[in-house]
Enzyme design. Sequence first.
Site, PDB file in Angstrom:
ATOM      1  N   ASP A 107       0.832  -1.238  -0.193  1.00 32.11           N
ATOM      2  CA  ASP A 107       0.016   0.033   0.079  1.00 32.11           C
ATOM      3  C   ASP A 107       0.810   1.313   0.019  1.00 32.11           C
ATOM      4  O   ASP A 107       1.970   1.324   0.756  1.00 32.11           O
ATOM      5  CB  ASP A 107      -0.749   0.015   1.153  1.00 32.11           C
ATOM      6  CG  ASP A 107      -1.885   1.108   1.149  1.00 32.11           C
ATOM      7  OD1 ASP A 107      -2.798   1.051   0.370  1.00 32.11           O
ATOM      8  OD2 ASP A 107      -1.838   2.032   2.077  1.00 32.11           O
TER       9      ASP A 107
ATOM     10  N   GLU B  40      14.082 -15.559  -1.262  1.00 36.13           N
ATOM     11  CA  GLU B  40      14.376 -16.688  -0.221  1.00 36.13           C
ATOM     12  C   GLU B  40      13.321 -17.811  -0.423  1.00 36.13           C
ATOM     13  O   GLU B  40      13.591 -19.017  -0.007  1.00 36.13           O
ATOM     14  CB  GLU B  40      14.328 -16.197   1.221  1.00 36.13           C
ATOM     15  CG  GLU B  40      15.505 -15.483   1.482  1.00 36.13           C
ATOM     16  CD  GLU B  40      15.458 -14.903   3.019  1.00 36.13           C
ATOM     17  OE1 GLU B  40      14.690 -15.388   3.911  1.00 36.13           O
ATOM     18  OE2 GLU B  40      16.128 -14.006   3.342  1.00 36.13           O
TER      19      GLU B  40
HETATM   20  C1  NOJ Z   1      -4.448   3.026  -0.851  1.00 36.62           C
HETATM   21  C2  NOJ Z   1      -5.382   2.195  -0.488  1.00 36.62           C
HETATM   22  O1  NOJ Z   1      -5.859   1.455  -1.789  1.00 36.62           O
HETATM   23  C3  NOJ Z   1      -6.756   3.089   0.213  1.00 36.62           C
HETATM   24  O2  NOJ Z   1      -7.879   2.254   0.051  1.00 36.62           O
HETATM   25  C4  NOJ Z   1      -6.235   3.422   1.222  1.00 36.62           C
HETATM   26  O3  NOJ Z   1      -7.187   4.323   1.900  1.00 36.62           O
HETATM   27  C5  NOJ Z   1      -4.794   4.187   1.111  1.00 36.62           C
HETATM   28  N1  NOJ Z   1      -3.870   3.545   0.404  1.00 36.62           N
HETATM   29  C6  NOJ Z   1      -4.284   4.631   2.731  1.00 36.62           C
HETATM   30  O4  NOJ Z   1      -3.900   3.054   3.220  1.00 36.62           O
END
Ligand code: NOJ
Length: 562
Positions: free
Chosen positions: A221, A269
């Site tokens: 993310d 790994e």
């Molecule tokens: C990207 C994610 O796809 C989204 O849904 C989220 O709110 C933000 N990152 C923060 O984690």
Amino acid sequence: MLDLRTHGPVRSAAPGDAWWRSAAIYQLYVRSFADGNGDGIGDLAGVRAQLPYLADLGVDAIWFNPWYPSPMSDAGYDISDFRNIDPVFGTLADVDALISEAHALGIRIITDIVPNHCSDQHPWFQAALAAEPGSAERDRFWFRPGRGPDGSIPPNNWQSVFGGPAWSRVTEPDGSAGEWYLHLFAPEQPDFNWSNSSVRAEFEDLLRFWFDRGADGIRIDSAAMLTKNPLLPDLPELRPDLAPGPNHPFLDRDDVHEIYQAWRAIADEYQSRVLIGEVWLPDAVRLATYVSPGELHTVFNFPYLSCPWDAAQLREVIDNTLALNAPVGAPATWVLSNHDVDRVVTRYGRTDTAFSLARRSYFHSLAAGIELGTRRARAAALLTMALPGSVYVYQGEELGLWEVQDIPDERRQDPIWHHTHGADPGRDGARVPLPWAGDEMPFGFSPPGAADPWLPQPKEWRDLTVAAETGQDGSMLELYRAALAIRRSEPALGDGAMMWLPSAPGVLAFSRGTSVRCVVNISAEPACLPEHAGLLLASGPLDGELLPPDCAAWLRAAPVAD
Ligand code: NOJ
Ligand code: CA
């Protein structure tokens, strides 16, 4: 037309192969997929019961949005324990069972890791709040004194992605107004300090935790946001949109790559484990560095997702994607939608078919023709699945669900809607629970007698349930099933090369190997089909030998004469 509805066995699950280069990956938003226990919220029991649906759909892997314990301030992207499962979704034992059941069906599992931030309820953040300014506990986050005589002005001028300042002030254990902490998203999502070695060690351990449990991949993310300029300088007053890169205090800084080089060594790994970056960057050259040798395996293709329904612009995005991936040897990914953006049927039905997160409210203000959008989304599905590389299918895309723009305000859950006081409608409209069967809400999403789904479903979705679309000629679901089946059985599709064919303006035509051709008519006039020996699949009825506007076809290439 060839009958390819009977599905072959799922693609080999043999370890050691580069499965991600061709995979069709289903994005599963657990909260909205299927509710097993009747509380109106999707869960892992619901997923396990529907694994045969996904095997039958013909996907190779599932990416799960975060399933960890979370106060759900941002639908699970605010994680309080990265090594467990939120009770609303199930237990670790459910995940173990799910992983082995999916593997038995030849489906791989990708979990979502959120390294930029955690929940304010995470034990590390709670320990930081209880500790002194300057303590080791606070150094895992970005705590700073405020500016001004009484420290009441945030440490710098950064704004949160969700609206409002990116800093919140804490009350110190003695009750006094205290330091501020950084959160690039909601206040409930404090940013980790990646220059702290315990943060690095923790995430390296976490990767091993999930790989050891059988995860085949990790979706990362906000992957370009982890490292910050430690001086935390203001963004230039006149250029708050400063380009990401080495001069930006928190977007796409050069030192973020060290993190992924270390992660890649860990993934290597294991066998055939994949790192997938969520990297939204305007500069495609900088984007490609994330997938250079020794770093991530793939990144999401957001320029493709954001591209309007326009032949010249699509061709340019496709060419750019391939040109940038080729030198680093990474496969392209093709993404039409996800849980953060407006659904594709609605986007392509609007008068402006582009999309940008920053202008969501403008796009919501446009009229959308669902019939037109659906016809285009069908054509786009065939285009997307014919391109070289891997492809993502966001749940509900295969049913032709549209963006639900009329959710009552009091039912909205997205922090974006709340933090912008409704100025940005947020992402709830793309997250409405799936309709499975039946004529009324919850359309089989929950068992009989259950609580209402966590977001209301439109009544018109009775025509878009899995049951209603199954076996129905011309349904989106049968198109996806047929396309995924052909994509799997045709070695020319998936990873490999493509070659553009001559075509009329507004028409995209290309070949995959010597056996398959794809043609997409984005013009307003019927288009001639390129030379071919048979029709594999079309997104709509042909007009004799012509391809109507907003239609796509996969063709068997004519054999080459000796
Ligand atoms: C990207 C994610 O796809 C989204 O849904 C989220 O709110 C933000 N990152 C923060 O984690
Ligand atoms: Ca449930």
